[in-house]
Scaffold this active site. Structure first.
Site, PDB file in Angstrom:
ATOM      1  N   GLN A 217       0.822  -1.204   0.000  1.00 46.89           N
ATOM      2  CA  GLN A 217       0.000   0.000   0.000  1.00 46.89           C
ATOM      3  C   GLN A 217       0.859   1.257   0.000  1.00 46.89           C
ATOM      4  O   GLN A 217       0.336   2.356  -0.140  1.00 46.89           O
ATOM      5  CB  GLN A 217      -0.903   0.020   1.240  1.00 46.89           C
ATOM      6  CG  GLN A 217      -1.821  -1.176   1.351  1.00 46.89           C
ATOM      7  CD  GLN A 217      -2.625  -1.222   2.637  1.00 46.89           C
ATOM      8  OE1 GLN A 217      -2.776  -2.288   3.203  1.00 46.89           O
ATOM      9  NE2 GLN A 217      -3.158  -0.105   3.105  1.00 46.89           N
TER      10      GLN A 217
ATOM     11  N   ARG B  32      -8.395  -1.984   8.705  1.00 49.90           N
ATOM     12  CA  ARG B  32      -9.169  -0.886   8.149  1.00 49.90           C
ATOM     13  C   ARG B  32      -9.206   0.297   9.109  1.00 49.90           C
ATOM     14  O   ARG B  32     -10.164   1.030   9.150  1.00 49.90           O
ATOM     15  CB  ARG B  32     -10.575  -1.357   7.829  1.00 49.90           C
ATOM     16  CG  ARG B  32     -11.198  -0.530   6.727  1.00 49.90           C
ATOM     17  CD  ARG B  32     -12.521  -1.110   6.318  1.00 49.90           C
ATOM     18  NE  ARG B  32     -13.096  -0.252   5.308  1.00 49.90           N
ATOM     19  CZ  ARG B  32     -13.603  -0.682   4.170  1.00 49.90           C
ATOM     20  NH1 ARG B  32     -13.603  -1.964   3.898  1.00 49.90           N
ATOM     21  NH2 ARG B  32     -14.115   0.156   3.312  1.00 49.90           N
ATOM     22  N   CYS B  33      -8.205   0.430   9.930  1.00 50.83           N
ATOM     23  CA  CYS B  33      -8.044   1.589  10.798  1.00 50.83           C
ATOM     24  C   CYS B  33      -6.763   1.339  11.556  1.00 50.83           C
ATOM     25  O   CYS B  33      -6.732   0.577  12.503  1.00 50.83           O
ATOM     26  CB  CYS B  33      -9.188   1.745  11.783  1.00 50.83           C
ATOM     27  SG  CYS B  33      -8.770   2.941  13.056  1.00 50.83           S
TER      28      CYS B  33
ATOM     29  N   GLU C 187     -12.613   4.221   6.582  1.00 52.76           N
ATOM     30  CA  GLU C 187     -12.487   3.542   7.866  1.00 52.76           C
ATOM     31  C   GLU C 187     -13.643   3.815   8.817  1.00 52.76           C
ATOM     32  O   GLU C 187     -13.845   3.072   9.772  1.00 52.76           O
ATOM     33  CB  GLU C 187     -11.187   3.962   8.534  1.00 52.76           C
ATOM     34  CG  GLU C 187      -9.990   3.562   7.728  1.00 52.76           C
ATOM     35  CD  GLU C 187      -8.704   4.043   8.364  1.00 52.76           C
ATOM     36  OE1 GLU C 187      -7.662   3.573   7.937  1.00 52.76           O
ATOM     37  OE2 GLU C 187      -8.762   4.876   9.270  1.00 52.76           O
TER      38      GLU C 187
END
Ligand code: FES
Ligand code: FES
Lengths: 788, 163
Positions: free
Chosen positions: A223, A372-373, A742
């Site tokens: 990423q 996701r966070c 998120e």
């Protein structure tokens, strides 16, 4: 509400245009890391530790090397010759690439087999004979600081115990005093379990070193390819891998969610193997390797919330124990070892707060990266939102009403939070009202009263969260010293079509569409005429990558500003073409015209052509712009989620009846994509709330390391999500956008937990940690009944 | 390792090869035939990323030996529509935003083809159960359900038109 400035054909902001990237995926033509096949490519398989804590007595490679097709077995000793057996983590701790003497968690990399074929590499891995001397592992983080606990990291100079760091924010004394003086104090120890992102594509790499050019080409599930290249150059520069010789290409990525931010030992081993052997080496993680070697959350939070007897919140205190495994490899900005955890004061206005955290080593896998966070907002929001509900229950007030009475008011923005953030914008009251309307809150309250009278268990749970994303301003935010800006580079070709490149990397978020829409909005060039390119460090401008909902707040802003630079240049060209002075030129999406004479105009395409063919004398030719965006503040998306559940007393089964999510993510680029992001995030919210959690036994063995027992929700467990929006634009973002991906993962777990606890409240059950599974509920019901 | 000669039809073309007895069908398709649209997401038949059609039925190819497919008629994501056109499910996933990262998508579509063949007019619940052997980590499934519904409606119309 947001009003579109462009036509659907141009497809600027606010249009739900269909995604440009879909076609290749729909036809099986996506190109993911495992799809890369290079001539002469070798395959790597990793031998992993069966023990959580053990001395390595010996590694015998002989039998493996005797297998036809096995070319090498790489051990820690081998890497030590090049000083590549350790690597730094993002938070300046250290992590083994391969061990030379001790393994620190189950499934840790022990050595790697390189072979001509994946099947042969597996044979080789099975033939490697490793002798261990197992030791007593520390599994419970509360025991890690015991007097007699073994020192897990004697390799670290000055390390006397298993404590990693202490962190705190806020005013301890004042908060303690406010709590001591309050009418009502509710307390709870809340655990957010270890979970894993489990993107459907696991992690992997194809490393290809060319001995002649000395170039290292790396296809990587990453990423953040630019940052990884820099880290690699810092780690392996001494063997000759300097930054200009390293090219990282992050091809299509099958879901990231933060799990593809870190550097995993497997990457480094494969890169080292290719460097030493001079041939391409592929390593693709299998699912169990993926699930067991990384994690998110694992915070044990002791919370205290103080209020007046009618529910005006006065103070919040949270003391956390964080289990980091054997090294601190959290992916957080350097100055924020606990990420943005200090957002834990939530959406409410009160004066006193104090948060502290102690992190410890245990014999578990390192990680702390993300689900996701990455920046610990989920933990923070869970703490405050559970406690607010507990307070409401304690004083017998409707939890919605309690929230209304404590919200930060619309007119109070920018709002200085007690732990130091400057919330940029929001209208929390409107957002909760909208959620209540949409779900029919009052009716459910009535229904609940009726059901309770019949002895049925029904619960309604609310979460009104404030997120903090878009890291971040360079004065505070860096990763290993690199400031957390992001970038965009736009080239408009003579024919008026464009190519734009970014320092971020999509993993399914749809950047090829949304970035093109931002440029369409700013330049009036149809989004279909704009190609988006990311992920190749040789071609894309430097950026910190895509995670923590930062792409739109940072790279999206960079795109807007770069486009505005182009527009300024275009104005000069238009003036030249229309033979008027620059001051007489006005802009309206897609064209320049003469003030007062709109029939005299030039389109952006005319201007682009002229930039190459007929530009004013003395002007630099071409139509290109670049911008590196350093955000002035973070953005603060927020939302109100409401969940309705029914619980079956006889079995503990939980049925999520309705779930409504209202999000305020500022101005929206593509409503269809935003809604899709919210759906996905909500399913990743119900997952830890009701299903997921990595379970260890007392010896440090992971008990659920496959998708058969680590329960990723299917379409059956995932409810039908209902979504909606309020919009308060970010005042400091050039597009008024805030970031969104998120929010649902942050907001959903407390809404669900609150709903389940609300359902069980009549039985006297006041708290359960997530995941709240039927067996946990059933056990709690039996205990409650026995007490009653 | 014993080698076996296998012959099968893949996306309408006949293929003959000598393979190891242990070679999994998903690897045969991906590595030997270089068709990488069929993905691998696990090793326990849990995720469905590897779903293909064998003799018209959806099968997880990661737990299927190549030798067992000798004589079979196989369809993968690359073979469900004539080049340059879309199967109604491909169109529907695009229209309804039924994919994000795309990794689960080929498997989802292959499974949905079989689902709609056996149940051309499924309810939402039947769709959810019908695709419950396929995991998606990105979409939250709402839009995958909608995609299958759209495709079901379109395929029904097509069928009507052809009668
Ligand atoms: S790869 Fe076949 S089911 Fe997961
Ligand atoms: S779209 Fe990413 S896994 Fe389904």
């Amino acid at each position: 509400m947001f009003k579109c400035k462009t036509s659907p054909e141009v497809g600027g902001m606010g249009h739900s245009v269909k995604r440009k990237e879909d076609a290749r995926f729909l036809h099986g033509k996506g190109k993911y890391t495992d799809d890369v096949k290079l001539p002469g490519m070798l395959h790597m398989v990793i031998v992993r530790s069966p023990y959580a804590y053990a001395k390595i007595l010996s590694i015998n490679k002989e039998k493996a090397l005797a297998i036809d097709g096995v070319l090498a077995v790489i051990t820690g000793e081998d890497l030590a010759q090049y000083n590549l057996h350790w690597m730094p983590t993002l938070l300046s701790d250290s992590q083994m690439v391969l061990p030379t003497d001790t393994v620190m968690h189950q499934s840790q990399e022990v050595c790697a087999v390189i072979a001509t074929d994946r099947y042969i590499a597996v044979d080789g891995a099975e033939a490697v004979d490793v002798q261990y001397e197992p030791m007593k592992a520390i599994v419970n983080p509360f025991k890690a600081l015991d007097e007699d606990a073994p020192l897990l990291r004697p390799d670290k100079e000055g390390q006397k115990d298993n404590h990693i760091y202490h962190w705190e924010r806020g005013e301890r004394e004042k908060t303690d005093a406010a709590i001591a003086a309050a009418d009502v104090v509710v307390k709870e120890r809340i655990h957010l379990p270890r979970i894993h992102v489990a993107s459907i594509e696991t992690c992997g790499v194809v490393a290809s070193y060319d001995k002649d050019t000395e170039k290292m080409l790396i296809y990587l599930t990453s990423q953040a390819p630019h940052a990884i290249r820099t880290i690699l150059a810092l780690v392996a520069g001494h063997v000759g891998l300097s930054e200009e010789k390293i090219r990282i290409i992050a091809p299509d990525i099958g879901g990231g969610f933060g799990g593809k931010v870190p550097v995993y030992p497997g990457y480094v081993i494969a890169i080292a193997a290719s460097f030493l052997i001079g041939k391409p080496v592929k390593w693709i993680e299998d699912r169990s390797e993926n699930l067991v070697n990384g994690f998110a959350r694992d915070y044990h939070m002791d919370c205290e919330l103080a209020a007046t007897k009618d529910g005006k919140i006065q103070a919040f205190k949270v003391s956390t124990l964080a289990d980091h495994g054997y090294t601190d490899s959290s992916a957080n900005p350097s100055k924020y070892p606990t990420g943005m955890f200090s957002i834990c004061t939530g959406s409410y206005d009160y004066e006193h707060a104090f948060a502290e955290l102690d992190a410890v080593y245990t014999n578990k896998a390192p990680g702390g990266v993300a689900y996701r966070c990455s920046f610990r907002v989920t933990e923070a929001v869970h703490a405050i939102e559970r406690m607010v509900d507990k307070l409401a229950a304690e004083i017998g007030k409707d939890p919605a009403q309690l929230r209304f009475e404590n919200f930060i008011k619309k007119e109070d923005f920018p709002y200085a939070s007690p732990l130091g953030w400057s919330y940029d914008s929001g209208d929390y009251k409107q957002t909760l009202e909208k959620a209540m309307d949409m779900i029919g809150y009052a009716d459910y309250k009535k229904e609940q009263a009726e059901k309770r009278a019949q002895g049925k268990l029904m619960g309604i749970g609310i979460c009104t969260f404030t997120e903090v994303v878009g890291a971040g301003p360079s004065k505070d935010f860096d990763i290993l010293g690199i400031k957390m800006f992001d970038s965009a580079e736009i080239r408009v070709h003579p024919t008026g079509k464009a190519l734009a490149r970014f320092g971020t990397k999509s993993q399914g978020q749809g950047h090829e569409t949304t970035y093109a829409q931002i440029l369409a909005e700013e330049l009036g060039i149809p989004y279909t005429d704009i190609e988006i390119d990311e992920g190749d460090t040789d071609t894309a401008p430097y950026g910190l990558g895509t995670y923590a909902s930062r792409s739109t707040p940072t790279a999206g802003a960079a795109a807007a500003i770069a486009a505005r630079k182009l527009r300024d240049k275009g104005k000069k060209i238009a003036a030249h073409l229309l033979e008027v002075s620059e001051e007489d030129i006005e802009w309206e999406v897609g064209k320049y015209f003469v003030k007062g004479a709109p029939e005299k105009s030039k389109t952006i395409q005319d201007v682009a052509f002229a930039a190459y063919t007929n530009f004013p004398e003395g002007m630099e030719p071409g139509f290109e712009a670049t911008h590196y965006y350093d955000p002035p503040n973070l953005t603060f998306p927020n939302g109100a989620y409401i969940c309705v559940v029914e619980v079956e007393e006889e079995t503990g089964a939980i049925d999520v009846k309705r779930f409504v999510a209202i999000d305020d993510c500022g101005n929206i680029i593509n409503p269809m994509i935003v809604e899709g992001q919210i759906h996905g995030g909500l399913t990743q919210g119900i997952a830890p709330a009701m299903y997921e959690g990595i379970v260890y036994d007392d010896e440090g063995n992971v008990l659920n390391g496959t998708l058969m027992d680590y329960l990723v929700p299917t379409a059956v467990e995932s409810p039908h999500w209902e979504t909606g929006h309020t919009i308060t634009p970010s005042p400091h973002h050039p597009l008024g956008a805030k970031g969104v991906a998120e929010s649902p993962t942050v907001g959903a777990p407390p809404a669900i937990a609150n709903a389940i606890i609300d359902a069980l409240y009549p039985l006297g059950i006041k708290h359960l940690d997530i995941p709240i599974t039927p067996d946990k509920v059933w056990d709690a019901i039996q205990v409650a009944k026995a007490k009653a | 390792m014993a080698k076996h000669k296998v012959t099968m039809t893949i996306n309408g073309k006949s293929v003959t090869a000598e393979v190891d007895s242990r070679l999994l069908l998903v690897h045969f398709i991906r590595e030997n035939l270089d068709m990488t649209g069929t993905h691998i997401g696990c090793d326990t038949s849990s995720c469905g990323a590897c779903t293909i059609l064998i003799d018209g039925k959806s099968v997880k190819s990661c737990t299927y030996l190549t030798v067992r497919a000798d004589g079979a008629d196989i369809t993968t994501i690359e073979g469900i529509a004539v080049e340059g056109t879309n199967h109604p499910l491909q169109k529907a996933f695009h229209d309804q935003h039924g994919l994000h990262c795309g990794f689960c998508t080929p498997g989802m579509i292959m499974r949905s083809i079989d689902l709609l063949k056996t149940n051309p007019n499924p309810t939402e619940k039947e769709i959810r159960w019908g695709i419950s052997g396929n995991l998606c980590r990105c979409t939250g499934y709402n839009n995958i359900v909608k995609s299958v519904q759209q495709a079901a409606a379109e395929m029904a119309k097509e069928k009507e038109a052809s009668v």
